[in-house]
Design a protein around this motif. Sequence first.
Motif, PDB file in Angstrom:
ATOM      1  N   PRO A   1      13.406 -39.481 -48.556  1.00 38.61           N
ATOM      2  CA  PRO A   1      13.241 -40.926 -48.268  1.00 38.61           C
ATOM      3  C   PRO A   1      13.371 -41.446 -46.852  1.00 38.61           C
ATOM      4  N   CYS A   2      12.698 -42.576 -46.730  1.00 34.97           N
ATOM      5  CA  CYS A   2      12.622 -42.940 -45.467  1.00 34.97           C
ATOM      6  C   CYS A   2      12.404 -44.503 -45.344  1.00 34.97           C
ATOM      7  N   ASN A   3      12.313 -45.327 -44.147  1.00 38.25           N
ATOM      8  CA  ASN A   3      12.233 -46.656 -44.187  1.00 38.25           C
ATOM      9  C   ASN A   3      10.621 -46.843 -43.930  1.00 38.25           C
ATOM     10  N   ALA A   4       9.973 -47.388 -44.707  1.00 39.52           N
ATOM     11  CA  ALA A   4       8.474 -47.656 -44.595  1.00 39.52           C
ATOM     12  C   ALA A   4       8.130 -49.044 -44.921  1.00 39.52           C
ATOM     13  N   HIS A   5       7.293 -49.625 -44.334  1.00 42.66           N
ATOM     14  CA  HIS A   5       6.902 -51.081 -44.463  1.00 42.66           C
ATOM     15  C   HIS A   5       8.037 -51.690 -44.868  1.00 42.66           C
ATOM     16  N   GLY A   6       9.110 -51.847 -44.473  1.00 46.18           N
ATOM     17  CA  GLY A   6      10.373 -52.639 -44.743  1.00 46.18           C
ATOM     18  C   GLY A   6      11.161 -52.322 -45.994  1.00 46.18           C
ATOM     19  N   ALA A   7      10.792 -51.169 -46.547  1.00 49.46           N
ATOM     20  CA  ALA A   7      11.500 -50.652 -47.697  1.00 49.46           C
ATOM     21  C   ALA A   7      11.791 -49.271 -47.530  1.00 49.46           C
TER      22      ALA A   7
END
Length: 134
Positions: free
Chosen positions: A97-103
Amino acid sequence: MKLNHINLYSHDTEADRVMFEQYFGLRTLVVRGINMAIMQDNDGLVLIVNHFDNKLEGFNYPRQFDILHIGFIQKSREDVDALYERLSADGWEVQAPCNAHGAWSFYLRTKGGYFIEVTTLTPVRPEEAYQGAP
């Protein structure tokens, strides 16, 4: 208007059917051999995975199925992490999991050949909100 079904081409309909039941809470309504599984979620959305190679003939559908994905929004970052841990522990190849497009999100590739995104809700910044035609 409400989206009521999604139909995805799958290289392995049975593996995908089991995955959707085990990890995403869908229930199977119909199985038609190795060619189709019809499932439903608790809100009434129907998800169909099919393996109809003959339906692709004469139809201008992309042969690169890897661009297809569906998403499951989770309530919290902890819920995303918990599902990631379950899938990883069961041997699924998932990206961390990672931060992507603000999520907070991750993707996994299904046995059927498409991707699933597991994510928290993506915030919409005021400047991004659709205001109608310019």
